[in-house]
Design a protein around this motif. Structure first.
Motif, PDB file in Angstrom:
ATOM      1  N   LYS A  12       0.827  -1.304   0.135  1.00 29.93           N
ATOM      2  CA  LYS A  12       0.161   0.098  -0.011  1.00 29.93           C
ATOM      3  C   LYS A  12       0.856   1.184  -0.063  1.00 29.93           C
ATOM      4  CE  LYS A  12      -3.676   2.423   2.357  1.00 29.93           C
ATOM      5  NZ  LYS A  12      -3.066   3.643   2.300  1.00 29.93           N
ATOM      6  N   ASP A  14       2.274   1.748  -3.453  1.00 24.67           N
ATOM      7  CA  ASP A  14       1.032   2.219  -4.189  1.00 24.67           C
ATOM      8  C   ASP A  14       0.693   3.543  -4.047  1.00 24.67           C
ATOM      9  OD1 ASP A  14       0.811  -0.291  -5.542  1.00 24.67           O
ATOM     10  OD2 ASP A  14      -0.877  -0.944  -4.294  1.00 24.67           O
ATOM     11  N   ASP A  18       3.482   5.844  -5.930  1.00 26.41           N
ATOM     12  CA  ASP A  18       3.410   5.707  -7.314  1.00 26.41           C
ATOM     13  C   ASP A  18       2.314   6.554  -7.708  1.00 26.41           C
ATOM     14  OD1 ASP A  18       5.224   3.692  -7.552  1.00 26.41           O
ATOM     15  OD2 ASP A  18       3.675   1.972  -7.546  1.00 26.41           O
ATOM     16  N   LYS A  19       1.099   6.684  -6.792  1.00 22.68           N
ATOM     17  CA  LYS A  19       0.155   7.441  -7.425  1.00 22.68           C
ATOM     18  C   LYS A  19       0.535   8.969  -7.500  1.00 22.68           C
ATOM     19  CE  LYS A  19      -3.714   4.534  -5.537  1.00 22.68           C
ATOM     20  NZ  LYS A  19      -4.701   4.229  -4.269  1.00 22.68           N
TER      21      LYS A  19
END
Length: 260
Positions: free
Chosen positions: A216, A219, A222-223
């Motif tokens: 998480k 992620d 990355d966002k």
């Protein structure tokens, strides 16, 4: 380090020194050429030489100051999640670090700016630091180390997380420079040294219990376009690299002043 398997250029590395020196030579040549061709305006040779040298020194200083400033972009949102916090959770300012336990640049940050941040800001209650995981795929030992630290947090909270965090980076320092390997056996040794219940730790480690939280973190990074370690968010400022303490200090002081 970059997530695309390339190294992030360290702002304090040899490539930068070489660039500054090369630029200085060019400027020196230009200044000397101009100084010889222009009217001295009553300056003696010695005064003219001093003026040229002063100009070169100022150029070098300006380039170094410029190089020691992060490339900053803005980002909106709360990125603290529920990860380990070092310092007063109610501190007026938070630094969010996305890091990789096997990344040489992350270790450089730990060895340098992190130490000064800890004493000057975190230890004084002005700032806290949230550690979030961004294990790079080409660092085979980064994920096991993140799992080990996560297991320490599950069992002993944030304090144990940062105890094993320090053990991991200090252990790398003993092995030399660059990307070094911290084995699973060493991770378990560190867990014992910080006083964890080894049965509980081994169950957590072998079952990879913190894995979902680690993924998480990655992620979330990355966002918002993070693809290098270490990367930081201070206020709404996002930047990457093992920058100097002075660079962090400038951003922190501006954010603290804005929060008053």
């Amino acid at each position: 380090m970059k997530g695309n398997n390339t190294f992030t250029k360290n702002p304090n590395g040899k490539w930068l020194i070489a660039t500054i020196l090369f630029g200085s030579i060019l400027v020196a040549g230009a200044l000397i050429f101009v100084g010889l061709r222009l009217d001295k305006n009553g300056l003696t040779d010695e005064e003219l030489q001093t003026k040229v040298v002063t100009g070169i020194e100022q150029y070098i200083k300006d380039q170094q100051n410029k190089a020691n400033q992060p490339d900053i972009s803005e980002v909106e949102g709360d990125f603290t999640d529920d990860d380990a916090v070092l310092g007063d959770k109610d501190a007026p300012l938070t630094i969010v670090e996305f890091s990789d336990f096997q990344c040489p640049a992350c270790r450089s940050f730990y060895n340098n700016a992190f130490k000064e941040l800890s004493s000057s800001y975190i230890g004084t209650g002005k700032v806290n630091l949230v550690y979030r995981d961004y294990p790079l795929s080409f660092h085979e030992n980064a994920l096991p180390a993140a799992i080990a630290a996560g297991c320490a947090k599950e069992q002993g909270g944030d304090d144990k997380f940062f105890e094993i965090h320090d053990k991991i980076f200090d252990g790398q320092n003993l092995k030399g420079n660059g990307t070094v390997e911290i084995t699973n056996d060493e991770l378990k040794k560190y867990a014992g040294e910080v006083g964890l219940d080894m049965k509980k730790f081994n169950d957590c480690f072998d079952n990879q219990s913190p894995l979902d939280e680690i993924l998480k973190d990655r992620d979330d990074a990355d966002k918002i376009g993070i693809d290098a370690t270490p990367s930081f968010i201070i206020g709404n400022k996002k930047f990457s690299g093992a920058w100097t303490f002075d660079a962090f200090k400038e951003i922190i002081e501006a954010e603290l002043a804005a929060a008053e």
